[in-house]
Design a protein around this motif. Structure first.
Motif, PDB file in Angstrom:
ATOM      1  N   GLN A 158      -7.945  45.268 -64.319  1.00 20.76           N
ATOM      2  CA  GLN A 158      -7.951  45.789 -65.868  1.00 20.76           C
ATOM      3  C   GLN A 158      -9.357  45.328 -66.167  1.00 20.76           C
ATOM      4  O   GLN A 158      -9.861  44.385 -66.117  1.00 20.76           O
ATOM      5  CB  GLN A 158      -6.997  45.179 -66.588  1.00 20.76           C
ATOM      6  N   SER A 159     -10.053  46.468 -66.903  1.00 19.16           N
ATOM      7  CA  SER A 159     -11.291  46.063 -67.853  1.00 19.16           C
ATOM      8  C   SER A 159     -11.241  46.051 -69.113  1.00 19.16           C
ATOM      9  O   SER A 159     -10.131  46.528 -69.861  1.00 19.16           O
ATOM     10  CB  SER A 159     -12.258  47.178 -67.432  1.00 19.16           C
ATOM     11  N   GLU A 160     -12.184  45.086 -69.888  1.00 18.25           N
ATOM     12  CA  GLU A 160     -11.898  45.034 -71.326  1.00 18.25           C
ATOM     13  C   GLU A 160     -12.229  46.460 -72.002  1.00 18.25           C
ATOM     14  O   GLU A 160     -11.831  46.666 -73.156  1.00 18.25           O
ATOM     15  CB  GLU A 160     -12.939  43.715 -71.725  1.00 18.25           C
ATOM     16  N   ASP A 161     -13.166  47.111 -71.386  1.00 16.90           N
ATOM     17  CA  ASP A 161     -13.829  48.425 -71.907  1.00 16.90           C
ATOM     18  C   ASP A 161     -13.168  49.550 -71.297  1.00 16.90           C
ATOM     19  O   ASP A 161     -12.918  49.506 -69.777  1.00 16.90           O
ATOM     20  CB  ASP A 161     -15.265  48.337 -71.934  1.00 16.90           C
TER      21      ASP A 161
ATOM     22  N   ALA B 199     -13.965  52.959 -69.174  1.00 13.33           N
ATOM     23  CA  ALA B 199     -14.975  53.253 -68.153  1.00 13.33           C
ATOM     24  C   ALA B 199     -15.524  54.834 -68.818  1.00 13.33           C
ATOM     25  O   ALA B 199     -14.580  55.575 -68.820  1.00 13.33           O
ATOM     26  CB  ALA B 199     -14.716  53.387 -66.900  1.00 13.33           C
ATOM     27  N   ALA B 200     -16.547  54.957 -69.114  1.00 16.52           N
ATOM     28  CA  ALA B 200     -17.262  56.257 -69.290  1.00 16.52           C
ATOM     29  C   ALA B 200     -16.903  57.374 -68.196  1.00 16.52           C
ATOM     30  O   ALA B 200     -16.939  58.422 -68.300  1.00 16.52           O
ATOM     31  CB  ALA B 200     -18.534  56.124 -69.844  1.00 16.52           C
ATOM     32  N   LYS B 201     -17.304  56.652 -67.186  1.00 13.37           N
ATOM     33  CA  LYS B 201     -17.282  57.527 -65.933  1.00 13.37           C
ATOM     34  C   LYS B 201     -16.676  56.811 -64.737  1.00 13.37           C
ATOM     35  O   LYS B 201     -16.817  55.529 -64.949  1.00 13.37           O
ATOM     36  CB  LYS B 201     -18.580  58.156 -65.562  1.00 13.37           C
ATOM     37  N   SER B 202     -16.290  57.357 -63.697  1.00 19.84           N
ATOM     38  CA  SER B 202     -15.611  56.321 -62.662  1.00 19.84           C
ATOM     39  C   SER B 202     -16.948  55.752 -61.920  1.00 19.84           C
ATOM     40  O   SER B 202     -17.981  56.294 -61.762  1.00 19.84           O
ATOM     41  CB  SER B 202     -15.257  57.541 -61.609  1.00 19.84           C
ATOM     42  N   LYS B 203     -16.575  54.291 -61.424  1.00 16.41           N
ATOM     43  CA  LYS B 203     -17.619  53.626 -61.024  1.00 16.41           C
ATOM     44  C   LYS B 203     -17.071  52.777 -59.814  1.00 16.41           C
ATOM     45  O   LYS B 203     -15.988  52.722 -59.856  1.00 16.41           O
ATOM     46  CB  LYS B 203     -18.012  52.513 -61.904  1.00 16.41           C
ATOM     47  N   LEU B 204     -17.887  52.867 -58.698  1.00 15.17           N
ATOM     48  CA  LEU B 204     -17.507  52.056 -57.653  1.00 15.17           C
ATOM     49  C   LEU B 204     -18.442  50.721 -57.573  1.00 15.17           C
ATOM     50  O   LEU B 204     -19.502  50.601 -58.100  1.00 15.17           O
ATOM     51  CB  LEU B 204     -17.990  52.852 -56.237  1.00 15.17           C
TER      52      LEU B 204
ATOM     53  N   ALA C 229     -12.819  56.708 -64.824  1.00 15.17           N
ATOM     54  CA  ALA C 229     -13.289  57.411 -66.122  1.00 15.17           C
ATOM     55  C   ALA C 229     -12.151  57.833 -67.091  1.00 15.17           C
ATOM     56  O   ALA C 229     -11.072  58.093 -66.653  1.00 15.17           O
ATOM     57  CB  ALA C 229     -13.900  58.747 -65.737  1.00 15.17           C
ATOM     58  N   GLY C 230     -12.533  57.234 -68.270  1.00 16.29           N
ATOM     59  CA  GLY C 230     -11.607  57.390 -69.525  1.00 16.29           C
ATOM     60  C   GLY C 230     -10.349  56.342 -69.341  1.00 16.29           C
ATOM     61  O   GLY C 230      -9.267  56.624 -70.185  1.00 16.29           O
ATOM     62  N   SER C 231     -10.820  55.348 -68.516  1.00 12.63           N
ATOM     63  CA  SER C 231      -9.576  54.447 -68.541  1.00 12.63           C
ATOM     64  C   SER C 231      -9.768  52.854 -68.255  1.00 12.63           C
ATOM     65  O   SER C 231     -11.094  52.730 -68.080  1.00 12.63           O
ATOM     66  CB  SER C 231      -8.671  54.792 -67.289  1.00 12.63           C
ATOM     67  N   ARG C 232      -9.209  51.978 -68.759  1.00 14.41           N
ATOM     68  CA  ARG C 232      -9.634  50.816 -68.557  1.00 14.41           C
ATOM     69  C   ARG C 232      -8.978  50.064 -67.184  1.00 14.41           C
ATOM     70  O   ARG C 232      -9.039  49.138 -66.756  1.00 14.41           O
ATOM     71  CB  ARG C 232      -9.033  49.737 -69.743  1.00 14.41           C
ATOM     72  N   ASP C 233      -8.212  51.135 -66.549  1.00 19.88           N
ATOM     73  CA  ASP C 233      -7.470  50.813 -65.124  1.00 19.88           C
ATOM     74  C   ASP C 233      -8.586  51.065 -64.139  1.00 19.88           C
ATOM     75  O   ASP C 233      -9.562  51.685 -63.834  1.00 19.88           O
ATOM     76  CB  ASP C 233      -6.552  51.742 -65.024  1.00 19.88           C
ATOM     77  N   GLY C 234      -8.169  49.985 -63.274  1.00 18.44           N
ATOM     78  CA  GLY C 234      -9.209  50.327 -61.812  1.00 18.44           C
ATOM     79  C   GLY C 234      -8.393  49.498 -61.002  1.00 18.44           C
ATOM     80  O   GLY C 234      -7.224  49.247 -61.046  1.00 18.44           O
TER      81      GLY C 234
ATOM     82  N   SER D 164     -19.526  35.870 -57.685  1.00 22.12           N
ATOM     83  CA  SER D 164     -18.338  35.257 -58.434  1.00 22.12           C
ATOM     84  C   SER D 164     -17.886  36.474 -59.316  1.00 22.12           C
ATOM     85  O   SER D 164     -18.565  37.552 -59.359  1.00 22.12           O
ATOM     86  CB  SER D 164     -19.280  34.329 -59.516  1.00 22.12           C
ATOM     87  N   ALA D 165     -16.833  36.200 -60.065  1.00 18.40           N
ATOM     88  CA  ALA D 165     -15.945  37.453 -60.947  1.00 18.40           C
ATOM     89  C   ALA D 165     -17.199  37.921 -61.765  1.00 18.40           C
ATOM     90  O   ALA D 165     -17.218  39.028 -62.110  1.00 18.40           O
ATOM     91  CB  ALA D 165     -14.960  36.822 -61.535  1.00 18.40           C
ATOM     92  N   THR D 166     -18.042  37.050 -62.421  1.00 17.29           N
ATOM     93  CA  THR D 166     -19.062  37.274 -63.279  1.00 17.29           C
ATOM     94  C   THR D 166     -19.860  38.240 -62.832  1.00 17.29           C
ATOM     95  O   THR D 166     -20.365  39.337 -63.387  1.00 17.29           O
ATOM     96  CB  THR D 166     -19.761  36.102 -63.980  1.00 17.29           C
ATOM     97  N   ASP D 167     -20.445  38.230 -61.486  1.00 15.49           N
ATOM     98  CA  ASP D 167     -21.395  39.082 -60.654  1.00 15.49           C
ATOM     99  C   ASP D 167     -20.747  40.497 -60.405  1.00 15.49           C
ATOM    100  O   ASP D 167     -21.536  41.523 -60.878  1.00 15.49           O
ATOM    101  CB  ASP D 167     -21.686  38.454 -59.332  1.00 15.49           C
ATOM    102  N   VAL D 168     -19.373  40.539 -60.558  1.00 17.57           N
ATOM    103  CA  VAL D 168     -18.697  41.525 -60.086  1.00 17.57           C
ATOM    104  C   VAL D 168     -18.717  42.473 -61.431  1.00 17.57           C
ATOM    105  O   VAL D 168     -18.880  43.727 -61.542  1.00 17.57           O
ATOM    106  CB  VAL D 168     -17.451  41.827 -59.506  1.00 17.57           C
TER     107      VAL D 168
END
Length: 144
Positions: free
Chosen positions: A78-81, A83-88, A105-110, A127-131
């Motif tokens: 899960q992301s806090e934001d 995603a405007a587009k799909s990202k790898l 894209a369009g989701s907080r899911d990943g 680290s998780a921060t880098d990711v």
């Protein structure tokens, strides 16, 4: 009569348990362009266009022609934001790119891919921060 009602309630309860997880799962489809060769699930793939489809805890990887290439095991992320587009998200080590996460894209899911072999060793260097920075398009050395 009482026995029939209890049996019916048990049957409905069991059916509800079987149906609920299927309804809760969201299917995501994304076409992505990867500009470099990469590794996923210990297998190398060339740069190119790919179709990614979530199927339960797996991601189906297909080439640009729709040919099935692999199932990639994953965990929900899960992301806090949104995603405007799909990202790898890739780990980049010595010029090798290891697919680590997929945001839709369009989701907080990943999903975070289950690591295998060398990927586990590579992931320990980040680290998780880098990711999170990489997922948000922030260069690692930006200090943000």
């Amino acid at each position: 009569m009482k026995r029939g009602v209890v049996s019916l309630l048990i049957a409905v309860s069991v059916l509800g348990l079987l149906v609920a997880p299927a309804v809760a799962q969201t299917v995501h489809n994304s076409v992505v362009q990867v500009p470099f060769d990469f590794v996923a699930n210990n297998k190398a793939y060339p740069a190119g266009s790919y179709l990614l489809t979530t199927q339960g805890t797996f991601v189906a990887l297909r080439d640009a022609d729709g040919r099935f290439l692999a199932y990639l095991g994953s965990h929900p992320a899960q992301s806090e934001d949104t995603a405007a587009k799909s990202k790898l998200v890739f780990y980049d080590v010595d010029g090798k790119h290891f697919l680590a996460r997929i945001w839709f894209a369009g989701s907080r899911d990943g999903v975070e891919l289950i690591r295998a072999g060398k990927e586990t060793e590579v992931a320990q260097q980040f680290s998780a921060t880098d990711v999170r920075r990489a997922a948000n398009g922030v260069p690692e050395n930006s200090g943000k």
